[in-house]
Design an enzyme around this catalytic site. Sequence first.
Site, PDB file in Angstrom:
ATOM      1  N   GLU A  63      -0.021  -3.801  -1.572  1.00  0.00           N
ATOM      2  CA  GLU A  63      -1.298  -4.636  -1.707  1.00  0.00           C
ATOM      3  C   GLU A  63      -1.948  -3.820  -2.905  1.00  0.00           C
ATOM      4  OE1 GLU A  63      -3.665  -3.140   1.643  1.00  0.00           O
ATOM      5  OE2 GLU A  63      -5.178  -4.518   1.388  1.00  0.00           O
ATOM      6  N   ARG A 118       3.264  10.850   6.580  1.00  0.00           N
ATOM      7  CA  ARG A 118       2.787  11.852   7.498  1.00  0.00           C
ATOM      8  C   ARG A 118       3.754  12.192   8.671  1.00  0.00           C
ATOM      9  NH1 ARG A 118      -3.315  11.496   7.611  1.00  0.00           N
ATOM     10  NH2 ARG A 118      -3.747   8.956   6.405  1.00  0.00           N
TER      11      ARG A 118
END
Length: 501
Positions: free
Chosen positions: A425, A390
């Site tokens: 993850e 972002r």
Amino acid sequence: MERSVAWDDGAIITLDQRALPFDKRTMRLETVDDVIDAISVLAIRGAPAIGVAGALGVALAARLHSTGNKVDMPTVQARARDIAGARPTAVNLAWGVRRALSRLPDGADAVLNEALLMLDEDEQTNRAASQRAAEFVRGLFPARPLRILTHCNTGRLATVAWGTALGTIRELAAAGQVGEVTVGETRPLLQGARLTAWELAEEGIPHRLCVDSAGPAAIAAGMVDCVIVGADRITANGDVANKIGTYSLAVAARRSGVPFVVVAPESTVDTRMRSGSDIPVEERAAEEVTGYGGLRTAPLETLAFNPAFDVTPADLVTAIVTQSRTLLPADPAERVAARIKVVEDFPTPGVRFHDLGSVYADAVLVRDVAAAMSRAFAGQFDCVMARESRGIGAVVAQEACVPLLLARKPGKLPGEVVSVDYGLEYGSDSLEIQPDGLRAGAEVLIVDDVLATGGTLEAATRLAEHCGARVSGLAVIVEIDTLGGRARLEPHEVFAVHHVA
Ligand code: MRU
């Protein structure tokens, strides 16, 4: 300490603050209209003082509208609304009225007892907030007499006794830590010139007065170590409404790196309001501005803009100190913490996703976060490398005025690319860069938004080193400490604006 508001046999006793400093005139308020008028014309003023006066006004209404044990509830409630409406900005007034009114079902005496309790509590509250604030300020400036700038009047007159910002100055002065206090005169009603200067003179604290517009100039000229002010309402996000002129002091303080400290009781904190744009700002009569000392000074057709208060955004406030806590609204870590959202089981079951969407929605916060990241490695990097994330990498590169190299998902970059695969993850991914964007020997700051297991950042580190660059450090907005990603990035230095467990 002498009280500015007291209760005497069915009446509120107060000093008429309009007449000070030369005329010490006492007022005896025996009707609810007397109370409303005294608050509206600023005979009683200052957020905590009007809070207690409002509560005593409700007690007065309950006494005046009772027959025997029976209270005329609708009438008292209507009068309480009138009192609360006397001034809109300081939330303490509505708070005091509400607190006294909550005892109405128990009768007029119960309302009075509650109001008298508030009267007694006020000085203790102010002393506790002042001690805490003085401690905070001492921590910023160990062992030196301070040059403090304050605005409006936040002393014993603005409260029942002692004061908030001025109470803090009293506290510091008692410890020999005040060199000089600069007081803004506080146009148009001169609370600084008439009331604060009077209280400081009473205490023998060295001070000098300036016109409001000289306050920012004094800060810019390096004549002020710390600005300490009170507040009329503090919203959930830490925005602060206070006397008109406060905002320009905060802007000047930020520009010159001078701490800006707000001292207020918890009753000034209004968590029902999200931000300062929700605060009703009292606008006062044009005549306060278009004339001086009772004489018209502006042309007859001239209109006025006369707000009694302004709102200082949280990011300009170094600390808000109350009797029970010290908040650091300008601290990007606290602001990130307030905005971050945790989404359970996203994008896969068992993963706690830290959604930074509302961090990115706050442009000022993004800028401050980027500045903190850049500052953490100041002078140590000449290039920022980042995932798209972002756009935080671009803001850090802009902040540091260095080139940005984006590491992107496979298939996005034309020409020769260097690529690396890594475990996440959840799942696995790849990153690519165009190696000609990175000269050998470049000193790279790697930026990302979240450090979880460290897989992505480790991959980015490998990419940079593969191209012959030196990794100066890694900066993230949020680090999830329990996932231990930092260990994986050793020996590189990692900076996180905010840590979560
Ligand atoms: O219009 P006033 O004089 O009531 O405004 C007062 C202020 O703005 C004070 O700074 C504020 O109420 C804090 S008083 C402890």
